[in-house]
Structures are given as structure tokens and as C-alpha cells.
Design an enzyme around this catalytic site. Structure first.
Site, PDB file in Angstrom:
ATOM      1  N   HIS A 207      -9.482  13.688   0.537  1.00 44.05           N
ATOM      2  CA  HIS A 207      -8.844  14.766  -0.221  1.00 44.05           C
ATOM      3  C   HIS A 207      -9.315  16.082   0.392  1.00 44.05           C
ATOM      4  CE1 HIS A 207      -7.772  12.229  -3.837  1.00 44.05           C
ATOM      5  NE2 HIS A 207      -8.727  11.469  -3.298  1.00 44.05           N
TER       6      HIS A 207
ATOM      7  N   HIS B 175      -4.013   1.156   8.359  1.00 48.02           N
ATOM      8  CA  HIS B 175      -4.626   0.846   7.067  1.00 48.02           C
ATOM      9  C   HIS B 175      -6.090   0.446   7.257  1.00 48.02           C
ATOM     10  CE1 HIS B 175      -4.484  -0.516   2.809  1.00 48.02           C
ATOM     11  NE2 HIS B 175      -5.489  -1.276   3.220  1.00 48.02           N
TER      12      HIS B 175
ATOM     13  N   CYS C 213       0.836  -1.202   0.000  1.00 50.16           N
ATOM     14  CA  CYS C 213       0.000   0.000   0.000  1.00 50.16           C
ATOM     15  C   CYS C 213       0.877   1.262   0.000  1.00 50.16           C
ATOM     16  CB  CYS C 213      -0.921  -0.005   1.217  1.00 50.16           C
ATOM     17  SG  CYS C 213      -1.829   1.522   1.423  1.00 50.16           S
TER      18      CYS C 213
ATOM     19  N   ASP D 205      -0.847  16.067  -2.225  1.00 51.73           N
ATOM     20  CA  ASP D 205      -1.084  15.119  -3.317  1.00 51.73           C
ATOM     21  C   ASP D 205       0.001  15.316  -4.382  1.00 51.73           C
ATOM     22  OD1 ASP D 205      -3.856  13.459  -4.360  1.00 51.73           O
ATOM     23  OD2 ASP D 205      -2.321  13.943  -5.848  1.00 51.73           O
TER      24      ASP D 205
ATOM     25  N   CYS E  89       0.473   3.361   3.171  1.00 45.73           N
ATOM     26  CA  CYS E  89       1.185   2.762   4.311  1.00 45.73           C
ATOM     27  C   CYS E  89       2.679   3.061   4.203  1.00 45.73           C
ATOM     28  CB  CYS E  89       0.946   1.256   4.367  1.00 45.73           C
ATOM     29  SG  CYS E  89      -0.654   0.801   5.067  1.00 45.73           S
TER      30      CYS E  89
ATOM     31  N   HIS F 177      -8.733   7.564   2.627  1.00 45.70           N
ATOM     32  CA  HIS F 177      -8.098   8.881   2.582  1.00 45.70           C
ATOM     33  C   HIS F 177      -9.118   9.934   2.209  1.00 45.70           C
ATOM     34  CE1 HIS F 177      -7.662   7.074  -1.428  1.00 45.70           C
ATOM     35  NE2 HIS F 177      -7.753   8.289  -1.931  1.00 45.70           N
TER      36      HIS F 177
ATOM     37  N   GLY G 287     -13.641   6.083  -8.968  1.00 42.34           N
ATOM     38  CA  GLY G 287     -12.277   6.193  -9.488  1.00 42.34           C
ATOM     39  C   GLY G 287     -11.221   6.019  -8.413  1.00 42.34           C
TER      40      GLY G 287
ATOM     41  N   ASN H 237     -13.217   9.071  -2.064  1.00 43.36           N
ATOM     42  CA  ASN H 237     -13.602   8.151  -3.130  1.00 43.36           C
ATOM     43  C   ASN H 237     -13.698   6.748  -2.563  1.00 43.36           C
ATOM     44  OD1 ASN H 237     -13.664  10.034  -5.284  1.00 43.36           O
ATOM     45  ND2 ASN H 237     -11.428  10.011  -5.364  1.00 43.36           N
TER      46      ASN H 237
END
Ligand code: 5GP
Ligand code: ZN
Length: 114
Positions: A102, A46, A4, A30, A7, A100, A93, A87
Site C-alpha cells: 500500500h 503471483h 486472485c 485502491d 491477478c 502488495h 488483516g 500486510n
């Protein structure tokens, strides 16, 4: 989760520009920003948003939103405003299977759904 990406960022194995960290949450810029300010906020643990969200995650969700408030303040967008997006699954997508948020801002944002 060995493969990941987030991670690996949490563990410092992949470099990132960290803008916030506490014992449970970390946030970094990002790599492919979609707004002037585009920050990814993740739990250090995670969690797959598709199948691992349950009532045991209530506290980490609160921690993430408290972190978002602090990050917005540090980025000086606490007053101008910002957007949080999560998401989940194929239609969204979602690329990375580590929960997470954004955090987008620093400019006037477009429509919510594009
Ligand atoms: P998703 O589409 O899963 O909601 O969002 C994943 C986000 O992670 C994307 O916006 C992508 O640009 C970002 N991302 C992918 N790999 C990396 C990386 O190695 N470092 C950073 N800082 N961001 C990444
Ligand atoms: Zn992960």
C-alpha cells in the site's frame, strides 16, 4: 491463480485505475482509499507473502521500491512524503493473498498502528 483479484487486475479482467506499469510491476488506485492517495503496488507474478518470499524475490522487491519512487514522483508526493505498508497474515488483516504494497500519502498520515 484463477481466483486472485490482483491477478485478474494484472490480466485486465477486472477494471482498475492503473497509475504505473512496467514489465514486472503494476500499480492501481485502491478501491477503498484510506488516504487521499492510496495506491496498491503488486508484482505481476503471483507471490504469496506468507510462504513464497525467499531470496529469489530480492529483485522484484527492488523493482517494487523503484516503482514506488516513480509513482510518488508522478503523484507529486515525492517531497511531501508517503508511507508503504505490507500486510502479512491474519493479525495484519491481510485480505488478498497476492503480495502488495500500500502506498499512502497526499495528506498528513495518522499513527502507524491503529
Ligand atoms: P490487504 O488488506 O490485503 O492488505 O489489502 C487489500 C486491498 O485491496 C484493500 O485496501 C482493498 O480496498 C483493495 N481491493 C480489494 N479489492 C479490490 C479491487 O477489486 N480493486 C481495487 N482497486 N482494490 C481492491
Ligand atoms: Zn494473484
Amino acid at each position: 491463480m484463477a481466483e486472485c483479484i490482483f491477478c485478474k487486475i494484472v490480466q485486465g479482467q477486472i477494471p482498475s485505475e492503473i497509475v504505473y506499469e512496467d514489465d514486472k510491476v503494476i500499480a492501481f488506485r485502491d478501491i477503498n482509499p484510506q488516504a487521499k492517495i492510496h495506491i496498491i503496488i503488486v508484482p505481476k507474478k503471483h507471490i504469496n507473502p506468507m510462504n513464497e518470499i525467499n531470496e529469489n524475490q530480492a529483485e522484484i522487491m527492488a523493482n517494487i521500491f523503484l516503482a514506488a519512487k516513480e509513482i510518488a514522483k508522478r503523484q507529486k508526493i515525492g517531497q511531501s512524503g508517503f508511507r508503504m505498508i505490507v500486510n502479512v497474515g491474519p493479525d495484519s488483516g491481510q485480505e488478498i493473498e497476492h503480495l502488495h504494497f500500500h502506498l499512502l500519502g497526499g495528506e498528513k498520515l495518522g499513527k502507524l498502528v491503529t
